[in-house]
Design a protein around this motif. Structure first.
Motif, PDB file in Angstrom:
ATOM      1  N   ASP A 267       0.812  -1.223   0.000  1.00 41.81           N
ATOM      2  CA  ASP A 267       0.000   0.000   0.000  1.00 41.81           C
ATOM      3  C   ASP A 267       0.844   1.271   0.000  1.00 41.81           C
ATOM      4  N   GLU A 268       2.045   1.189   0.565  1.00 40.86           N
ATOM      5  CA  GLU A 268       2.847   2.401   0.745  1.00 40.86           C
ATOM      6  C   GLU A 268       3.799   2.698  -0.415  1.00 40.86           C
ATOM      7  N   GLY A 269       4.066   1.699  -1.240  1.00 41.94           N
ATOM      8  CA  GLY A 269       5.021   1.901  -2.322  1.00 41.94           C
ATOM      9  C   GLY A 269       5.571   0.573  -2.774  1.00 41.94           C
ATOM     10  N   TYR A 270       6.821   0.590  -3.258  1.00 46.43           N
ATOM     11  CA  TYR A 270       7.406  -0.694  -3.671  1.00 46.43           C
ATOM     12  C   TYR A 270       8.837  -0.790  -3.199  1.00 46.43           C
ATOM     13  N   LEU A 271       9.399  -1.988  -3.366  1.00 48.84           N
ATOM     14  CA  LEU A 271      10.794  -2.213  -3.005  1.00 48.84           C
ATOM     15  C   LEU A 271      11.417  -3.129  -4.042  1.00 48.84           C
ATOM     16  N   LEU A 272      12.741  -3.036  -4.150  1.00 45.19           N
ATOM     17  CA  LEU A 272      13.502  -3.908  -5.038  1.00 45.19           C
ATOM     18  C   LEU A 272      14.497  -4.656  -4.166  1.00 45.19           C
ATOM     19  N   GLN A 273      14.694  -5.943  -4.443  1.00 45.55           N
ATOM     20  CA  GLN A 273      15.557  -6.725  -3.560  1.00 45.55           C
ATOM     21  C   GLN A 273      16.149  -7.913  -4.304  1.00 45.55           C
ATOM     22  N   LEU A 274      17.190  -8.461  -3.708  1.00 46.72           N
ATOM     23  CA  LEU A 274      17.809  -9.673  -4.238  1.00 46.72           C
ATOM     24  C   LEU A 274      18.562 -10.349  -3.106  1.00 46.72           C
ATOM     25  N   PHE A 275      18.602 -11.666  -3.151  1.00 42.88           N
ATOM     26  CA  PHE A 275      19.197 -12.456  -2.069  1.00 42.88           C
ATOM     27  C   PHE A 275      20.403 -13.217  -2.580  1.00 42.88           C
ATOM     28  N   SER A 276      21.455 -13.230  -1.773  1.00 43.84           N
ATOM     29  CA  SER A 276      22.641 -14.025  -2.129  1.00 43.84           C
ATOM     30  C   SER A 276      22.413 -15.473  -1.723  1.00 43.84           C
ATOM     31  N   LYS A 277      23.238 -16.345  -2.233  1.00 45.95           N
ATOM     32  CA  LYS A 277      23.320 -17.693  -1.684  1.00 45.95           C
ATOM     33  C   LYS A 277      24.074 -17.597  -0.354  1.00 45.95           C
ATOM     34  N   PRO A 278      24.011 -18.629   0.478  1.00 45.12           N
ATOM     35  CA  PRO A 278      24.789 -18.581   1.726  1.00 45.12           C
ATOM     36  C   PRO A 278      26.251 -18.241   1.428  1.00 45.12           C
ATOM     37  N   VAL A 279      26.863 -17.462   2.305  1.00 43.05           N
ATOM     38  CA  VAL A 279      28.248 -17.035   2.079  1.00 43.05           C
ATOM     39  C   VAL A 279      29.250 -17.950   2.789  1.00 43.05           C
ATOM     40  N   GLU A 280      28.743 -19.070   3.296  1.00 33.73           N
ATOM     41  CA  GLU A 280      29.624 -20.049   3.926  1.00 33.73           C
ATOM     42  C   GLU A 280      29.280 -21.425   3.393  1.00 33.73           C
ATOM     43  N   ASP A 281      30.111 -22.431   3.731  1.00 32.15           N
ATOM     44  CA  ASP A 281      29.823 -23.789   3.258  1.00 32.15           C
ATOM     45  C   ASP A 281      28.623 -24.398   3.969  1.00 32.15           C
ATOM     46  N   ARG A 282      28.438 -24.082   5.250  1.00 24.23           N
ATOM     47  CA  ARG A 282      27.185 -24.479   5.875  1.00 24.23           C
ATOM     48  C   ARG A 282      26.103 -23.580   5.275  1.00 24.23           C
ATOM     49  N   PRO A 283      24.950 -24.105   4.894  1.00 21.94           N
ATOM     50  CA  PRO A 283      23.910 -23.236   4.316  1.00 21.94           C
ATOM     51  C   PRO A 283      23.207 -22.427   5.405  1.00 21.94           C
ATOM     52  N   THR A 284      23.919 -21.439   5.945  1.00 25.39           N
ATOM     53  CA  THR A 284      23.370 -20.648   7.053  1.00 25.39           C
ATOM     54  C   THR A 284      23.213 -19.185   6.633  1.00 25.39           C
ATOM     55  N   LEU A 285      24.184 -18.346   6.932  1.00 21.26           N
ATOM     56  CA  LEU A 285      24.031 -16.898   6.721  1.00 21.26           C
ATOM     57  C   LEU A 285      24.061 -16.503   5.241  1.00 21.26           C
ATOM     58  N   PHE A 286      23.095 -15.642   4.863  1.00 24.60           N
ATOM     59  CA  PHE A 286      23.158 -15.048   3.526  1.00 24.60           C
ATOM     60  C   PHE A 286      22.820 -13.558   3.612  1.00 24.60           C
ATOM     61  N   TYR A 287      22.894 -12.877   2.466  1.00 22.11           N
ATOM     62  CA  TYR A 287      22.655 -11.430   2.422  1.00 22.11           C
ATOM     63  C   TYR A 287      21.486 -11.089   1.524  1.00 22.11           C
ATOM     64  N   GLU A 288      20.857  -9.987   1.839  1.00 19.69           N
ATOM     65  CA  GLU A 288      19.820  -9.402   0.994  1.00 19.69           C
ATOM     66  C   GLU A 288      20.279  -7.989   0.662  1.00 19.69           C
ATOM     67  N   ILE A 289      20.075  -7.589  -0.577  1.00 19.13           N
ATOM     68  CA  ILE A 289      20.304  -6.201  -0.976  1.00 19.13           C
ATOM     69  C   ILE A 289      18.919  -5.619  -1.236  1.00 19.13           C
ATOM     70  N   ILE A 290      18.642  -4.451  -0.671  1.00 21.61           N
ATOM     71  CA  ILE A 290      17.281  -3.902  -0.763  1.00 21.61           C
ATOM     72  C   ILE A 290      17.314  -2.407  -1.051  1.00 21.61           C
TER      73      ILE A 290
END
Ligand code: FE2
Length: 373
Positions: free
Chosen positions: A320-343
């Motif tokens: 309702d307020e507007g829009y956003l653009l985003q993209l997600f990285s794959k996990p940055v480690e060998d364990r599939p744990t932490l990843f990043y989002e750019i927004i």
């Protein structure tokens, strides 16, 4: 439907202005620093280690605009970070807040049920007095309260300027930490919602359940908590049952418990940012071409041309307020744990709920490849 409540119903027990920094425990900070510099464009800032009188650890502080990351590696098996790393692998140890008074913040939280990690401690050097205190949150993650009101030095006492050889990278222009997401065990999400409501006085801003975010195989539930000034936003996820293992369960298995799932970094020009990050080698989640076929119908007219968004795999969502653009990285480690989002936000204060369906399908392709679906 996701429920979004923008009015403030919390209580400001003590001022919470913003996240001061994130501290990561990593197995080899020297190499992690190289990765975060060359790939995410972080810049050397401060350092503590044996050269500055710290015999048992090294800590490197990297900076980009208002983003500060600290990478700490223990130098012996006796250091508590070694136990942490054995269990979780590299990840976020501390979501540190800027505090007007670390003691007030700590004692206030503890009076409403938080568990203390350490009470107010101060260190001094010629630049003044630096104070901090800390409480526990989900898993083995903590919240420090940093009070540097009486400190004019670079970082903390014991830190010197971090000087490293130049290296080439494209500047992604990342501005600040937009939000930090925690994954907790099934059935625990509402306990952590209550924790942030009761202890910090935050408001539950967004609610979504498996009906909002699910594929045939897996689903998640989420509650987003926020501070009064909107600068601190903490989504808390738990797995919801699906036919197969959800990405949240996979995280919990590999992290051996709750922890920080992703860190969202804000930009004001996502096309420039993603171009730079892709050139620097960030591995982003694959977005199916078909996603763009229905994009205009779903989000209506936007400022950006469709072609570069499709080329770069950038997702768009509207509310309702507007829009956003985003993209997600794959996990940055060998364990599939932490990843990043750019927004990038263009009016929307949401989290891209409308994208999660497309995204889950992409994440499941990756899970399948790891044999964890
Ligand atoms: Fe996010």
């Amino acid at each position: 439907m996701a429920i979004i409540t923008t009015e403030w119903t919390g209580t400001e027990y003590f001022p919470i202005t913003e996240v001061n920094h994130l501290e990561f425990y990593v197995g080899n900070a020297k190499q992690a620093v190289h990765y975060y510099r060359s790939v995410f464009g972080m810049q050397p800032y401060a350092y503590a280690g044996p050269e500055t009188g710290q015999s048992d650890r090294v800590s490197y502080v990297l900076k980009q605009n208002k983003i500060f990351f600290v990478f700490t590696t223990p130098l012996s098996s006796d250091h508590p970070a070694s136990d942490w790393l054995k269990k979780h692998g590299d990840g976020v140890r501390d979501i540190a807040f800027k505090a007007e008074c670390e003691k007030t913040a700590h004692d206030s939280c503890v009076s409403r049920g938080a568990e203390s990690v350490y009470e107010s401690e101060s260190t001094k050097d010629e630049s003044g007095t630096y104070r901090k205190a800390a409480i526990k949150t989900y898993g083995d993650t903590i919240h420090s309260f940093v009070n540097s009101n009486d400190y004019n030095g670079l970082w903390e006492p014991g830190y010197i300027t971090l000087e490293l050889p130049d290296l080439k990278f494209e500047d992604p222009g990342l501005l600040l930490i937009d939000h930090i997401v925690g994954n907790v065990e099934e059935g625990k999400m509402n306990e952590w919602r209550d924790f942030y409501e009761d202890v910090f006085g935050f408001t539950n801003f967004v609610v979504f359940d498996e009906n909002d975010i699910s594929t045939k195989f897996s689903a998640l539930k989420s509650r987003v908590m926020r501070s009064k000034n909107w600068k601190v936003k903490f989504p808390i996820n738990e797995p919801a049952s699906g036919l197969k293992k959800s990405q949240i369960e996979e995280y919990l298995d590999f992290n051996e418990g709750p922890g920080v799932q992703h860190i969202a970094l804000l930009t004001d020009d996502i096309i420039k940012t993603i171009t730079a990050l892709r050139n620097n080698g960030v591995d982003f989640l694959y977005v199916p071409d078909t996603y763009y076929d229905e994009l205009s119908d779903r989000v209506g007219s936007i400022d950006e041309a469709l072609a570069p968004l499709k080329d770069l795999g950038i997702l768009v969502d509207r509310d309702d307020e507007g829009y956003l653009l985003q993209l997600f990285s794959k996990p940055v480690e060998d364990r599939p744990t932490l990843f990043y989002e750019i927004i990038q936000r263009k009016g929307s204060r949401g989290f891209g709920q409308g994208n999660f369906q497309a995204l889950f399908e992409s994440i499941e392709i990756e899970q399948e490849r790891r044999g964890n679906l």
